[in-house]
Each structure stands twice: as C-alpha cells, then as structure tokens.
Design an enzyme around this catalytic site. Structure first.
Site, PDB file in Angstrom:
ATOM      1  N   ASP A 176       2.652   5.653  -6.788  1.00 48.11           N
ATOM      2  CA  ASP A 176       3.925   5.573  -6.069  1.00 48.11           C
ATOM      3  C   ASP A 176       5.137   5.483  -6.978  1.00 48.11           C
ATOM      4  OD1 ASP A 176       2.895   5.663  -3.498  1.00 48.11           O
ATOM      5  OD2 ASP A 176       2.327   3.562  -3.576  1.00 48.11           O
ATOM      6  N   HIS A 229      -2.489  -2.020  -9.774  1.00 47.08           N
ATOM      7  CA  HIS A 229      -3.464  -1.417  -8.860  1.00 47.08           C
ATOM      8  C   HIS A 229      -4.723  -2.258  -8.856  1.00 47.08           C
ATOM      9  CE1 HIS A 229      -5.970   1.545  -6.873  1.00 47.08           C
ATOM     10  NE2 HIS A 229      -4.850   2.099  -6.489  1.00 47.08           N
ATOM     11  N   HIS A 249       0.877  -1.188   0.000  1.00 48.50           N
ATOM     12  CA  HIS A 249       0.000   0.000   0.000  1.00 48.50           C
ATOM     13  C   HIS A 249       0.911   1.235   0.000  1.00 48.50           C
ATOM     14  CE1 HIS A 249      -3.488   2.390   0.601  1.00 48.50           C
ATOM     15  NE2 HIS A 249      -3.770   2.143   1.869  1.00 48.50           N
TER      16      HIS A 249
HETATM   17  N1  ACO Z   1       4.681  -6.757 -10.345  1.00 46.01           N
HETATM   18  C1  ACO Z   1       4.569  -7.951 -10.949  1.00 46.01           C
HETATM   19  N2  ACO Z   1       3.417  -8.630 -11.068  1.00 46.01           N
HETATM   20  C2  ACO Z   1       2.324  -8.073 -10.514  1.00 46.01           C
HETATM   21  C3  ACO Z   1       2.374  -6.832  -9.882  1.00 46.01           C
HETATM   22  C4  ACO Z   1       3.602  -6.148  -9.798  1.00 46.01           C
HETATM   23  N3  ACO Z   1       3.701  -4.954  -9.219  1.00 46.01           N
HETATM   24  N4  ACO Z   1       1.139  -6.506  -9.451  1.00 46.01           N
HETATM   25  C5  ACO Z   1       0.344  -7.528  -9.790  1.00 46.01           C
HETATM   26  N5  ACO Z   1       1.069  -8.475 -10.457  1.00 46.01           N
HETATM   27  C6  ACO Z   1       0.564  -9.710 -11.050  1.00 46.01           C
HETATM   28  C7  ACO Z   1       0.310 -10.772 -10.000  1.00 46.01           C
HETATM   29  O1  ACO Z   1       1.453 -11.590  -9.804  1.00 46.01           O
HETATM   30  C8  ACO Z   1      -0.849 -11.532 -10.627  1.00 46.01           C
HETATM   31  O2  ACO Z   1      -0.325 -12.360 -11.649  1.00 46.01           O
HETATM   32  P1  ACO Z   1      -0.955 -13.826 -11.893  1.00 46.01           P
HETATM   33  O3  ACO Z   1      -2.361 -13.563 -12.359  1.00 46.01           O
HETATM   34  O4  ACO Z   1      -0.079 -14.459 -12.893  1.00 46.01           O
HETATM   35  O5  ACO Z   1      -0.919 -14.523 -10.551  1.00 46.01           O
HETATM   36  C9  ACO Z   1      -1.657 -10.438 -11.326  1.00 46.01           C
HETATM   37  O6  ACO Z   1      -0.705  -9.409 -11.634  1.00 46.01           O
HETATM   38  C10 ACO Z   1      -2.768  -9.850 -10.455  1.00 46.01           C
HETATM   39  O7  ACO Z   1      -2.171  -9.433  -9.222  1.00 46.01           O
HETATM   40  P2  ACO Z   1      -2.933  -9.393  -7.845  1.00 46.01           P
HETATM   41  O8  ACO Z   1      -1.922  -9.530  -6.760  1.00 46.01           O
HETATM   42  O9  ACO Z   1      -4.077 -10.367  -7.861  1.00 46.01           O
HETATM   43  O10 ACO Z   1      -3.545  -7.942  -7.878  1.00 46.01           O
HETATM   44  P3  ACO Z   1      -4.125  -7.150  -6.647  1.00 46.01           P
HETATM   45  O11 ACO Z   1      -5.214  -6.306  -7.163  1.00 46.01           O
HETATM   46  O12 ACO Z   1      -4.457  -8.065  -5.512  1.00 46.01           O
HETATM   47  O13 ACO Z   1      -2.878  -6.269  -6.158  1.00 46.01           O
HETATM   48  C11 ACO Z   1      -1.379  -4.489  -5.830  1.00 46.01           C
HETATM   49  C12 ACO Z   1      -2.776  -4.904  -6.346  1.00 46.01           C
HETATM   50  C13 ACO Z   1      -1.243  -4.928  -4.369  1.00 46.01           C
HETATM   51  C14 ACO Z   1      -1.271  -2.983  -5.907  1.00 46.01           C
HETATM   52  C15 ACO Z   1      -0.303  -5.176  -6.706  1.00 46.01           C
HETATM   53  O14 ACO Z   1      -0.423  -4.738  -8.046  1.00 46.01           O
HETATM   54  C16 ACO Z   1       1.118  -4.923  -6.186  1.00 46.01           C
HETATM   55  O15 ACO Z   1       1.593  -5.672  -5.328  1.00 46.01           O
HETATM   56  N6  ACO Z   1       1.818  -3.881  -6.696  1.00 46.01           N
HETATM   57  C17 ACO Z   1       3.149  -3.557  -6.209  1.00 46.01           C
HETATM   58  C18 ACO Z   1       3.054  -2.761  -4.925  1.00 46.01           C
HETATM   59  C19 ACO Z   1       2.534  -1.356  -5.158  1.00 46.01           C
HETATM   60  O16 ACO Z   1       2.994  -0.645  -6.045  1.00 46.01           O
HETATM   61  N7  ACO Z   1       1.579  -0.959  -4.318  1.00 46.01           N
HETATM   62  C20 ACO Z   1       1.016   0.398  -4.360  1.00 46.01           C
HETATM   63  C21 ACO Z   1      -0.390   0.331  -4.846  1.00 46.01           C
HETATM   64  S1  ACO Z   1      -1.059   1.949  -4.970  1.00 46.01           S
HETATM   65  C22 ACO Z   1      -1.352   2.373  -3.353  1.00 46.01           C
HETATM   66  O17 ACO Z   1      -1.642   1.605  -2.496  1.00 46.01           O
HETATM   67  C23 ACO Z   1      -1.185   3.718  -3.062  1.00 46.01           C
END
Ligand code: ACO
Length: 427
Positions: free
Chosen positions: A361, A305, A266
């Site tokens: 971010d 996201h 987050h």
């Molecule tokens: N890098 C690589 N792969 C990713 C990323 C990432 N940053 N984000 C999602 N994926 C992939 C997952 O591995 C998954 O792949 P799969 O279908 O092969 O298993 C798919 O994309 C879907 O990902 P989820 O984890 O199900 O997506 P979710 O909606 O739960 O997560 C989140 C959203 C937490 C923001 C995620 O994209 C992430 O971890 N990003 C990196 C951390 C980040 O930048 N957080 C800030 C978010 S903005 C905020 O809070 C202000």
C-alpha cells in the site's frame, strides 16, 4: 527420525506422542491431554491467528522472510510482467493458466456479465453523494445476494461457476456505479469489447467526449490488479472463508470480505498512506512524524506486514510501475516525500529492529492519485483485484472435505455462575 512430537504434561506426568504432518500438529490432537476425565482437554490460545493454519491450500505461496510470493507456483514478478488480471484470475480459480481457447471463453463469460442489475444502481443512488465508496461497494454485494437467489446452490458446480463470472464482472461495474454517483455524473454502460481495466477506466472517466485510456495507464492498472489478486489467508480472505463456511452464498461472503478489507490496518491502508503523505507535505516534516511513530502515537501507514519480514515483493513492482505511470502523468509531488520517508525509516533502528518495510500500500496510492482516482476509491481498487483470490479461496473451501463451519474456541474468564438480582435490589 519419526515425524512426531512428544509432550510431557508436568501436571500429570503423562507423555503423549502426536504426529507431525506438513510442519504442523493437529490442534484437536491436544484434546487428549487432560488432568481429569471430565476436563475438556488442552487447547491452543492464538489471538489473531499468529501461528494457526486453518486450511491446506494450493493457491498462493508466501515466504515472508525472503520476500517470495507465488500464485499457483508462478512468481508474482513473472505474472506482473507477462500476464493480465483476467488470465491471473483464471489461474487462481482453476489452478492452471488458460489455453488460447479457454482464455477467449473466459473473457467472453466475464464480458457477457459486466452489467449489474438495475437495483444495484438504484441502491447506489440512494446514498448521499459523499458516502464512502467502500460503504456503497460492500452494500452492493449484500444486495446481489438477494438479487441472485440461485447462488444459494453452492454444492452445484455450474452454479458456482456462474456466480464466479458474475462476481468478477460485477466488481468493476459496482465500483463505477459508486464513483459516478459520488461525482454526480450519469452511469456509463460497460463495454465488453475493451480490456478489463480499459472498460473500468472508461466507465469511470468518460465525460462529455469519448474516453480512450492511455495504454500505459491501462496496463499499470492491470498490473496493480494482478499484484492484489491474492495473498493467502489475510484478514479479508479468512473472512470470505469464515463466512463461506456457514454455506451462505458467495455474494454474502464477499460482502463480509469487502467489509474486512475496508479497515485501515488492511486494504484501507492505501487511502491512509495518501492522507498521511499529504499531511506530512514536505521532506522537512518527516523527522517529526517519525518521532510520533516511535513514541507510539501513530503508525506509519503502508509500513509493516504480518508475514513479510524482509520486503514485500509487490512494493518493489509497484515502485517500477510508478515510474512508468509518472512518465505519462508527470510525477506526483508526494513521491519525494514517500521516497524520503522510506529512506529515513529504513535507516532508523525502530523500523529495522521490528523488520518494518514498505508494504503493497505504500506506493500504490501515489499511482492511483496520478491516474486521477480520489483517495476514497483506493481501497475499492484493491477490492476489485482481490475478488479473484476471494473466489479462488471460496472454491477451494467448498471442495475441501476437511472444512466445517468455522468456530474458534475461547478461554472464558468472566464471572462465575451467580443469581439474578432484581432491579430494585441493585445498588
Ligand atoms: N508503524 C509503526 N510501528 C509499527 C507499524 C507501523 N506501520 N507496524 C508495526 N509496528 C510496530 C508495533 O507497534 C509493534 O511494536 P512493539 O513490538 O514495540 O509493540 C511491532 O511493530 C509489531 O507490530 P504488530 O502490530 O504486532 O504487527 P502485526 O503483524 O500485528 O501488524 C500490520 C501488521 C497490521 C500490517 C501493522 O504492521 C500495521 O498496522 N501497519 C500499518 C497499516 C498498514 O500498512 N496495513 C497494510 C498491511 S498490507 C495489507 O493488508 C494489504
């Protein structure tokens, strides 16, 4: 066409007609769907609340497929260009932009409460110098809960308003306490004659000589606060609402919200992005990192996201703000790495097929670093801006007659009932 959903339960052959309102069915309407009279009724299973609305809200609208973000109906692009953080906080909490008189009163009400109780400074001083600023920040809000016992009267509107002034005002001061402690420098008293971001910068960076923030940097920080001010039911905001639903005071609820924001998935991602870009170091190292990400060994911080599946409108504004900041500070050497990483990722099918784009971010840390903030302060800066949204959402929660204490259900799949085994008889 009736606004209803007809469900046939194939276990019993019974049909049910459920009303649809505002694109949703009531989860509790499913409880009538039973196989036997003593069955608790059908539930929905929704880990991480992927498709469950927990409130009706008038505050923030997001269209994730089209990259739209609006606070109280105003597009984020217009607020970032023309509003200030304090004015945006007023808009979020009260629902309308302030008049000239209201804006002056609001600035005075916040300015009068910038100082925090001495005990908060003492608490901060009790931490090790290298304590993480977010750990110090969240404990300060827990302490404020004890220092302002009047805040328990959450049903009283004037009392709630007072706490909202105190909390918005305390956010930058508490952050400055942690920063000055970490850098081993004496605390600088807040100055209400300065702008909200100008006072914050002065509390942080005043040294042996008086400090005057550069107007471009002061404005850039204000824009970043506006961009972070609210984002509907994200992890920290739903924590604010969840904790607040037990009718605890807003300081305790905000300590919970800050704790949720701290996590690397987050608000902690901005710090994670900078550490990742520093580790990558040069454009030539990017393909190796991309391979690690695609192999599932790590995540690309600042990408992806839960709601935005085309682009994050805040990231676009931040990119423009970065240009203005770098014109003053000189460019951040990691910018080239970030731009190349974005380009390479957005050409790669792994990211394209999963609709992963830079989020708020991805570029904010580069700006913060150019402005002189250490990486450990980045999430605190996010928290200062988000205070406005947390308070607006808390106010809406308290006034919502439909809300009760938050209490999700579960599907139990542990052991069936069994008898206790004395210690000496266990294998
Ligand atoms: N890098 C690589 N792969 C990713 C990323 C990432 N940053 N984000 C999602 N994926 C992939 C997952 O591995 C998954 O792949 P799969 O279908 O092969 O298993 C798919 O994309 C879907 O990902 P989820 O984890 O199900 O997506 P979710 O909606 O739960 O997560 C989140 C959203 C937490 C923001 C995620 O994209 C992430 O971890 N990003 C990196 C951390 C980040 O930048 N957080 C800030 C978010 S903005 C905020 O809070 C202000």
């Amino acid at each position: 066409m009736p606004d209803t959903l007809t469900i046939t339960d194939n276990r019993t052959g019974k049909r049910y007609e459920l009303p649809i309102s505002e694109g949703a069915i009531r989860a509790t309407d499913l409880r009538q769907i039973k196989v036997a009279p003593d069955d608790g009724g059908l539930m929905t299973y929704d880990p991480a609340f992927m498709n469950t609305a927990a409130c009706r809200s008038r505050i923030t609208f997001i269209d994730g497929d089209n990259g739209v973000l609006e606070y109280r109906g105003y597009p984020i692009e217009q607020l970032a260009e023309r509003s200030t953080f304090l004015e945006t906080a007023y808009l979020l909490i009260f629902g309308e932009l302030p008049t000239v008189t209201q804006a002056a009163e609001w600035k005075q009400q916040i300015g009068a409460r910038l100082a925090v109780p001495e005990a908060v400074r003492g608490l901060t001083a009790s931490f090790a110098r290298d304590a993480h600023p977010m750990g110090m920040y969240l404990s300060a809000f827990g302490a404020l809960s004890a220092l302002y016992p009047d805040s328990k009267r959450i049903a009283d509107e004037p009392t709630r308003r007072l706490q909202q002034h105190r909390l918005l005002a305390a956010a930058p001061t508490v952050a400055a306490c942690g920063y000055r402690h970490g850098t081993g420098r004496p605390f600088i008293e807040p100055d209400p004659s300065l702008s909200f971001p100008g006072n914050f910068l002065a509390m942080l960076f005043t040294g042996d000589r008086p400090y005057t923030p550069h107007p471009v940097l002061e404005r850039a920080l204000d824009v970043l606060f506006v961009l972070h001010a609210d984002h509907e039911q994200n992890c920290s905001t739903s924590t604010m609402r969840g904790v607040g639903s037990s009718h605890t005071d807003p300081y305790a609820a905000m300590a919970g919200a800050v704790a949720a924001l701290y996590g690397p998935l987050h608000g902690g991602a901005n710090e994670g992005v900078l550490r990742m870009l520093t580790e990558i170091g040069s454009v030539s190292a990017i393909p190796g990192i991309i391979e690690q990400v695609k192999a599932g060994k790590r995540r690309l911080m600042g990408f992806g996201h839960r709601v935005y599946k085309s682009y994050d409108p805040r990231a676009l504004i931040i990119k423009q703000t970065a240009d203005q900041v770098f014109a003053v500070t000189g460019t951040n050497p990691l910018l080239d790495v970030a731009l190349a990483l974005e380009r390479i990722a957005l050409e790669d099918d792994y990211f394209v097929s999963r609709r992963l784009y830079p989020n708020v971010d991805f570029y904010s840390g580069l700006i913060y670093q150019a402005m002189g903030f250490p990486a450990s302060m980045f999430t605190v800066l996010f928290a200062i801006g988000r205070t406005a949204g947390w308070l607006a959402q808390w106010e809406e929660l308290v006034n919502d007659a439909e809300q009760k204490i938050a209490r999700p259900r579960q599907i139990y799949f542990g052991s069936a009932r069994r008898d206790f085994v004395p210690l000496e008889q266990r294998g």
